[in-house]
Write an enzyme that holds these catalytic residues in place. Structure first.
Site, mmCIF file in Angstrom:
data_model
loop_
_atom_site.group_PDB
_atom_site.id
_atom_site.type_symbol
_atom_site.label_atom_id
_atom_site.label_comp_id
_atom_site.label_asym_id
_atom_site.label_seq_id
_atom_site.Cartn_x
_atom_site.Cartn_y
_atom_site.Cartn_z
ATOM 1 C CB ILE A 15 65.084 61.288 39.143
ATOM 2 C CG1 ILE A 15 66.112 60.441 39.889
ATOM 3 C CG2 ILE A 15 65.380 61.266 37.641
ATOM 4 C CD1 ILE A 15 66.171 58.983 39.467
ATOM 5 C CG ASP A 41 54.812 61.554 43.928
ATOM 6 O OD1 ASP A 41 54.605 60.789 44.906
ATOM 7 O OD2 ASP A 41 55.946 61.791 43.486
ATOM 8 N N GLY A 89 58.478 55.054 42.804
ATOM 9 C CA GLY A 89 58.675 53.763 43.443
ATOM 10 C C GLY A 89 58.849 53.913 44.930
ATOM 11 N NE ARG A 98 67.787 42.789 43.255
ATOM 12 C CZ ARG A 98 68.362 43.873 42.762
ATOM 13 N NH1 ARG A 98 69.161 44.579 43.509
ATOM 14 N NH2 ARG A 98 68.136 44.254 41.520
ATOM 15 C CG ASN A 131 66.766 50.821 40.795
ATOM 16 O OD1 ASN A 131 67.020 50.312 39.719
ATOM 17 N ND2 ASN A 131 67.451 51.842 41.298
ATOM 18 C CG ASP A 159 74.480 51.638 35.294
ATOM 19 O OD1 ASP A 159 74.828 51.950 36.440
ATOM 20 O OD2 ASP A 159 73.337 51.218 35.027
ATOM 21 N NE ARG A 162 76.384 56.354 38.018
ATOM 22 C CZ ARG A 162 75.486 55.740 38.791
ATOM 23 N NH1 ARG A 162 75.322 54.431 38.718
ATOM 24 N NH2 ARG A 162 74.769 56.423 39.636
ATOM 25 C CG HIS A 203 70.175 49.616 37.089
ATOM 26 N ND1 HIS A 203 71.296 50.355 36.794
ATOM 27 C CD2 HIS A 203 69.600 50.241 38.133
ATOM 28 C CE1 HIS A 203 71.380 51.381 37.609
ATOM 29 N NE2 HIS A 203 70.367 51.336 38.450
ATOM 30 C CB SER A 271 72.854 59.292 40.873
ATOM 31 O OG SER A 271 73.831 58.456 41.392
HETATM 32 P P1 NAX Z 1 62.524 59.690 45.195
HETATM 33 O O1 NAX Z 1 62.278 58.822 46.376
HETATM 34 O O2 NAX Z 1 63.086 61.047 45.370
HETATM 35 O O3 NAX Z 1 61.185 59.833 44.339
HETATM 36 C C1 NAX Z 1 60.316 58.760 44.121
HETATM 37 C C2 NAX Z 1 58.934 59.343 44.043
HETATM 38 O O4 NAX Z 1 58.035 58.308 43.679
HETATM 39 C C3 NAX Z 1 58.438 59.902 45.382
HETATM 40 O O5 NAX Z 1 57.995 61.246 45.201
HETATM 41 C C4 NAX Z 1 57.279 58.984 45.736
HETATM 42 O O6 NAX Z 1 56.255 59.628 46.459
HETATM 43 C C5 NAX Z 1 56.822 58.557 44.348
HETATM 44 N N1 NAX Z 1 55.985 57.371 44.325
HETATM 45 C C6 NAX Z 1 55.988 56.295 45.145
HETATM 46 N N2 NAX Z 1 55.024 55.441 44.806
HETATM 47 C C7 NAX Z 1 54.386 55.971 43.740
HETATM 48 C C8 NAX Z 1 53.292 55.557 42.960
HETATM 49 N N3 NAX Z 1 52.644 54.416 43.215
HETATM 50 N N4 NAX Z 1 52.880 56.354 41.945
HETATM 51 C C9 NAX Z 1 53.520 57.525 41.680
HETATM 52 N N5 NAX Z 1 54.558 57.977 42.401
HETATM 53 C C10 NAX Z 1 54.990 57.206 43.417
HETATM 54 O O7 NAX Z 1 63.468 58.816 44.238
HETATM 55 P P2 NAX Z 1 64.390 59.304 43.051
HETATM 56 O O8 NAX Z 1 65.736 59.633 43.563
HETATM 57 O O9 NAX Z 1 63.663 60.295 42.231
HETATM 58 O O10 NAX Z 1 64.570 57.930 42.240
HETATM 59 C C11 NAX Z 1 63.488 57.360 41.557
HETATM 60 C C12 NAX Z 1 63.783 55.908 41.225
HETATM 61 O O11 NAX Z 1 64.890 55.825 40.349
HETATM 62 C C13 NAX Z 1 64.143 55.058 42.440
HETATM 63 O O12 NAX Z 1 63.484 53.805 42.324
HETATM 64 C C14 NAX Z 1 65.644 54.857 42.270
HETATM 65 O O13 NAX Z 1 66.094 53.678 42.898
HETATM 66 C C15 NAX Z 1 65.759 54.780 40.783
HETATM 67 N N6 NAX Z 1 67.070 55.011 40.185
HETATM 68 C C16 NAX Z 1 67.360 54.319 39.090
HETATM 69 C C17 NAX Z 1 68.510 54.535 38.383
HETATM 70 C C18 NAX Z 1 68.778 53.815 37.111
HETATM 71 O O14 NAX Z 1 69.869 53.995 36.567
HETATM 72 N N7 NAX Z 1 67.881 52.979 36.598
HETATM 73 C C19 NAX Z 1 69.549 55.489 38.876
HETATM 74 C C20 NAX Z 1 68.975 56.521 39.792
HETATM 75 C C21 NAX Z 1 67.968 55.998 40.780
HETATM 76 O O15 NAX Z 1 68.645 55.364 41.828
#
Ligand code: NAX
Length: 416
Positions: A15, A41, A89, A98, A131, A159, A162, A203, A271
Site C-alpha cells: 500500500i 519498517d 502489520g 483471527r 488490520n 469500502d 467500492r 472493517h 488491494s
Molecule cells: P504488506 O504486507 O505489503 O506491508 C506491510 C508492511 O508492514 C511490511 O513491509 C512489513 O514489513 C511491515 N511491518 C510489519 N511489522 C511492522 C512494524 N512493527 N513496524 C513497521 N512496519 C511493520 O501489506 P499491505 O498490502 O501494504 O497492507 C497493509 C495493511 O493494510 C495490512 O494489515 C492489510 O490487511 C491492511 N488493509 C486494510 C484495508 C482497509 O481498508 N482498512 C484494505 C487494504 C489492506 O488489506
C-alpha cells in the site's frame, strides 16, 4: 514555509508503494503543503526501504516532498510526527485464525501507540489502515492517552469507495441502455454525483454497506437511486451471514463485503492501489479540505455518537469533516441527519457486538489473558435499544441484534 512531518509505518509494503507517489505529488495534503516523509519498517525490510528511497529520488517529484527518511528506527520515525499513517502489520498466513492474527497485530499497535505518546506531536493525527483496523485503532489510542481521541481514525473509506464505484457502474449502464423509467442523461455519472451512503461498523465481513438513502445527481437535481435503478433488489441490504463469498452479483452489499476477497483471489495480493487512493481520500478530507458538507465513512471513536453505538468503541460512521486549516485542523462531526433503517440498525448491532468481542480479545491478549482492559479504554455503556420505526426512517439509534455476535477467535480472517 511549514513542513508537515508524516510517518508511514509499513513503509516498504505494497500500500505504501502506491501511496508514496500520491503524497509526493501533493495529492494527499494539498499542493501548498510540503511534506517530510518518514518511512518506517522492520529490519528484514531495510533493503527494500533503501530501494524505495532511491526510487523516490529517481522520480523527481516536483515540490510537495521536502525530504524522505527510510528507517527501521522507530523513535526517529515518530519524533515530532504530525500525521501517522499506520500500514505496518503482520500479514495473514494460510490457515491463520483471527485470534492469532489479532495477537500479532495488537502487540504492534500497542508499541506504535507508545511511540505516539512519547515522541509524536501532541496534536498528531493517526489513521490506522492495518488490520484488524478498528481494534488496532482502539489499541493505538489506548496507548497514546495524552492525544485527543478525535485524532484517531481507521480506514473504512475503501469500502465506501467500492460502494460508490459499484453504484456508478450500475447506474451508468442503465443510463447507457436507456432503460431507466424517468431518467434521461447523456453524460456519465461521476463520483461526485453519488451521495447518501455509508459503511457502518467494523472493517470486516460484518460491516454494513448502507445504500438505503443513496441519491444520484441527474441533470443537476438529486434524485433517489430508484429513479435510475428502479425498485431493484440489488440495493437491498443483504444479511451479513448470508454472504456467499462468490463475488456477490445479486446484492450491492454482498458485492462490497466480498470485494477484497475477490481481488485477493485474482491478484494473489490484497488491494493496494485502491487502498492507497482511499487512504489519500480519507486524509485529504480529514486534514486538508475546506468543509464541503460531504458525508464520508470514517472509523472513529463512538463517543457522543447520535446513533446509539456504545461509547468507547471505534466504529465506522457517517461523518462530515470540518475546517481543517488553523485551529480546527482535523475536525470532524457525526452526520446526525443520517437515519438508520431497521435493517441497518439490526445489522449494525451485530457488527458492534463483533467490535466488542474484538476489544475484549485484544485487551485480554495485551493483559496476558485477563479480559479486563487494565490498559484499555473505559468499558462501554450498554447498547441503546432500538426505537427505529417500521418505515425505515428510524430515529437513528442502534438495536441489539437478536442473534448476537459469533465467536470471532476461531473465525477465519476475512479478506479485507
Ligand atoms: P504488506 O504486507 O505489503 O506491508 C506491510 C508492511 O508492514 C511490511 O513491509 C512489513 O514489513 C511491515 N511491518 C510489519 N511489522 C511492522 C512494524 N512493527 N513496524 C513497521 N512496519 C511493520 O501489506 P499491505 O498490502 O501494504 O497492507 C497493509 C495493511 O493494510 C495490512 O494489515 C492489510 O490487511 C491492511 N488493509 C486494510 C484495508 C482497509 O481498508 N482498512 C484494505 C487494504 C489492506 O488489506
Amino acid at each position: 514555509m511549514v513542513v508537515l512531518q508524516v510517518v508511514v509505518t509499513g513503509g516498504a509494503g505494497q500500500i505504501a508503494y502506491s501511496l508514496i507517489p500520491l503524497i509526493a505529488r501533493g495529492l494527499v495534503f494539498g499542493p501548498a503543503t510540503r511534506v517530510h516523509l518518514r518511512l518506517l519498517d522492520i529490519p528484514p525490510a531495510a533493503q527494500a526501504l533503501e530501494a524505495i528511497v532511491m526510487e523516490i529520488q529517481d522520480s523527481l517529484f516536483p515540490t510537495a516532498l521536502e525530504g524522505v527518511l527510510g528507517t527501521t528506527d522507530e523513535v526517529r520515525a515518530f519524533e515530532g510526527a504530525q500525521v501517522a499513517i499506520l500500514l505496518g502489520g503482520f500479514p495473514r498466513k494460510p490457515g491463520m485464525e483471527r485470534g492469532q492474527l489479532m495477537a500479532k497485530n495488537v502487540g504492534i499497535m500497542k508499541r506504535m501507540g507508545q511511540l505516539l505518546e512519547r515522541h509524536a506531536s501532541r496534536d498528531c493525527k493517526a489513521l490506522v489502515v492495518a488490520n484488524p483496523a478498528a481494534t488496532n485503532c482502539l489499541v493505538l489510542a489506548a496507548n497514546a492517552p495524552s492525544l485527543p481521541r478525535k485524532n484517531f481514525s481507521f480506514l473504512s473509506r475503501l469500502d465506501h469507495e467500492r460502494m460508490v464505484g459499484m453504484l456508478l457502474e450500475k447506474a451508468n449502464s442503465v443510463l447507457a441502455a436507456g432503460t431507466a423509467s424517468h431518467a434521461v442523461r447523456s453524460e456519465r455519472l461521476r463520483p461526485a454525483d453519488v451521495r447518501g451512503l455509508c459503511i457502518w461498523g467494523n472493517h470486516s465481513d460484518s460491516q454494513v454497506p448502507d445504500a438505503s438513502s443513496v441519491e444520484f445527481c441527474l441533470n443537476g437535481n438529486w434524485v433517489p437511486a430508484q429513479t435510475i435503478l428502479g425498485d431493484s433488489p440489488w440495493l437491498k441490504l443483504q444479511d451479513a451471514n448470508a454472504v456467499a463469498g462468490a463475488g456477490g452479483g445479486d446484492y450491492l452489499s454482498e458485492a462490497v463485503r466480498n470485494r477484497g476477497a475477490v481481488i485477493l483471489a485474482a491478484r494473489k495480493l490484497s488491494s493496494a492501489m485502491s487502498a492507497a487512493n482511499a487512504t489519500a481520500a480519507h486524509l485529504g478530507d480529514w486534514l486538508c479540505s475546506p468543509p464541503t458538507g460531504k458525508t464520508v465513512s470514517m472509523g472513529v471513536f463512538s463517543d457522543g455518537n447520535p446513533f446509539g453505538v456504545p461509547e468507547g468503541l471505534v466504529c465506522s460512521f457517517p461523518v462530515q469533516c470540518g475546517d481543517l486549516s488553523g485551529a480546527n485542523r482535523g475536525g470532524w462531526n457525526f452526520d446526525s441527519d443520517f437515519r438508520l433503517t431497521e435493517d441497518v440498525s439490526r445489522q449494525l448491532a451485530v457488527s458492534v457486538a463483533e467490535l466488542e468481542e474484538e476489544r475484549e480479545m485484544a485487551f485480554s491478549i495485551l493483559n496476558g489473558g485477563q479480559s479486563t482492559p487494565s490498559e484499555g479504554p473505559p468499558s462501554s455503556a450498554p447498547v441503546v435499544v432500538s426505537t427505529a420505526t417500521a418505515n425505515g426512517t428510524g430515529n437513528g439509534t442502534l438495536g441489539r441484534a437478536a442473534n448476537g455476535a459469533v465467536n470471532i477467535s476461531k473465525k477465519p480472517i476475512s479478506s479485507l
